[in-house]
Design a protein around this motif. Structure first.
Motif, PDB file in Angstrom:
ATOM      1  N   VAL A  94       0.867  -1.191   0.000  1.00  0.00           N
ATOM      2  CA  VAL A  94       0.000   0.000   0.000  1.00  0.00           C
ATOM      3  C   VAL A  94       0.899   1.235   0.000  1.00  0.00           C
ATOM      4  O   VAL A  94       1.804   1.346   0.826  1.00  0.00           O
ATOM      5  N   TYR A  96       0.662   5.472  -0.136  1.00  0.00           N
ATOM      6  CA  TYR A  96      -0.083   6.737  -0.120  1.00  0.00           C
ATOM      7  C   TYR A  96       0.784   7.782  -0.826  1.00  0.00           C
ATOM      8  O   TYR A  96       1.939   8.007  -0.428  1.00  0.00           O
ATOM      9  N   ASP A 125      -1.363  -1.455  -4.106  1.00  0.00           N
ATOM     10  CA  ASP A 125      -2.562  -0.657  -3.830  1.00  0.00           C
ATOM     11  C   ASP A 125      -2.150   0.806  -3.725  1.00  0.00           C
ATOM     12  O   ASP A 125      -1.620   1.249  -2.711  1.00  0.00           O
ATOM     13  N   ARG A 127      -2.903   4.627  -3.363  1.00  0.00           N
ATOM     14  CA  ARG A 127      -3.939   5.474  -2.787  1.00  0.00           C
ATOM     15  C   ARG A 127      -3.539   6.939  -2.928  1.00  0.00           C
ATOM     16  O   ARG A 127      -2.698   7.450  -2.186  1.00  0.00           O
ATOM     17  N   PHE A 135      -8.411   8.983   1.808  1.00  0.00           N
ATOM     18  CA  PHE A 135      -7.116   8.327   1.982  1.00  0.00           C
ATOM     19  C   PHE A 135      -6.240   9.121   2.949  1.00  0.00           C
ATOM     20  O   PHE A 135      -5.503   8.538   3.751  1.00  0.00           O
ATOM     21  N   ARG A 200      -6.505   5.370 -11.585  1.00  0.00           N
ATOM     22  CA  ARG A 200      -7.051   4.587 -10.479  1.00  0.00           C
ATOM     23  C   ARG A 200      -8.457   5.031 -10.057  1.00  0.00           C
ATOM     24  O   ARG A 200      -9.009   4.531  -9.095  1.00  0.00           O
ATOM     25  N   ARG A 233     -13.214   4.339  -7.208  1.00  0.00           N
ATOM     26  CA  ARG A 233     -12.000   3.627  -7.572  1.00  0.00           C
ATOM     27  C   ARG A 233     -12.254   2.676  -8.745  1.00  0.00           C
ATOM     28  O   ARG A 233     -13.325   2.051  -8.842  1.00  0.00           O
ATOM     29  N   SER A 238      -7.571  -1.499  -9.379  1.00  0.00           N
ATOM     30  CA  SER A 238      -7.368  -1.287  -7.948  1.00  0.00           C
ATOM     31  C   SER A 238      -7.437  -2.611  -7.205  1.00  0.00           C
ATOM     32  O   SER A 238      -8.186  -3.511  -7.579  1.00  0.00           O
TER      33      SER A 238
END
Length: 239
Positions: A94, A96, A125, A127, A135, A200, A233, A238
């Motif tokens: 993940v 960000y 993933d 975000r 997020f 995304r 999304r 995703s």
């Protein structure tokens, strides 16, 4: 009429010798030297970094970070006993990040880290906090910090790894590959998504991005299926 020769000779020699020897003495005096504080050697920094890597690689259930290696601006420094953890995010990476180019250094860091992680072709993933403020709220809740957050932020198997500097350093030393071992391969990271164009996000099918839907009872209401920008999304790429 004339002054005595002996008196003149004495006064001249006395003043000359006095001034000359003082000047010579000043020339030979050494200037005080100032010693600058020495910076930690490269060997010392590499030794500290290796100890951090051993902590990451050997402790799978609970990761701890030596407080001396963490800066005051890093979220791990505020939680030295247990790094942030994202629930329900196992078996994937993940990240960000932001796709906005408002701050050039932040944008370049996010772009570099995404490129590094995509090169391993694992489940990623992504975000984007600039596309969905949810997020950003999620990241603040996980790290326990409302201010001072920098991007990007990377989590592997739900465990916090670090920002751009940590990821680049781990990648250069071959340790990032070890942390990503065992993660499932993701075909969506091999090429650009044909649905969203790697953004995304796509327009909401309920309100078409207008953020309002019409109901027979009550008229127009706020759409609950999308975010504040009228986006959802992309289900094609995703995680």
């Amino acid at each position: 009429m004339w002054k005595p020769w002996n008196n003149k000779n004495k006064s001249t020699s006395s003043s000359f010798s006095c001034s000359s020897f003082k000047d010579i003495q000043n020339l030979f005096t050494e200037e005080p030297t100032t010693t600058k504080p020495k910076k930690p050697s490269i060997f010392h920094r590499v030794t500290l970094a290796n100890s951090l890597l051993r902590a990451w690689s050997t402790q799978t259930k609970k990761l701890t970070y030596p407080p001396s290696l963490l800066s005051s601006t890093d979220p791990r420094a505020a939680q030295p006993h247990s790094p942030p953890f994202i629930p329900s995010s196992q078996q994937r990476v993940v990240i960000y990040f932001t796709s906005l180019r408002v701050v050039r250094t932040t944008y370049e860091d996010c772009k570099t880290v995404r490129s590094i992680l995509r090169g391993f072709k694992v489940a990623l993933d992504e975000r984007d906090v600039s596309m969905d403020s949810g997020f950003l709220s999620e990241l603040r809740r996980v790290t326990g910090r409302k201010t001072g957050l920098t991007l990007p932020r990377v989590f592997i198997n739900g465990r916090y790894i670090g920002g751009a500097e940590e990821v680049k350093w781990l990648h250069e030393n071959g340790e990032l590959k070890k942390l990503l071992e065992g993660l499932p391969v993701a075909d969506s990271n091999f090429h650009a998504c044909h649905v969203c164009g790697d953004h995304r996000f796509v327009l909401c099918g309920e309100c078409s991005g207008a953020r309002k839907v019409y109901a027979e009872k009550g008229g127009f209401k706020t759409c609950t299926a999308c975010n504040e920008s009228g986006l959802i999304r992309c289900i094609s790429c995703s995680c």
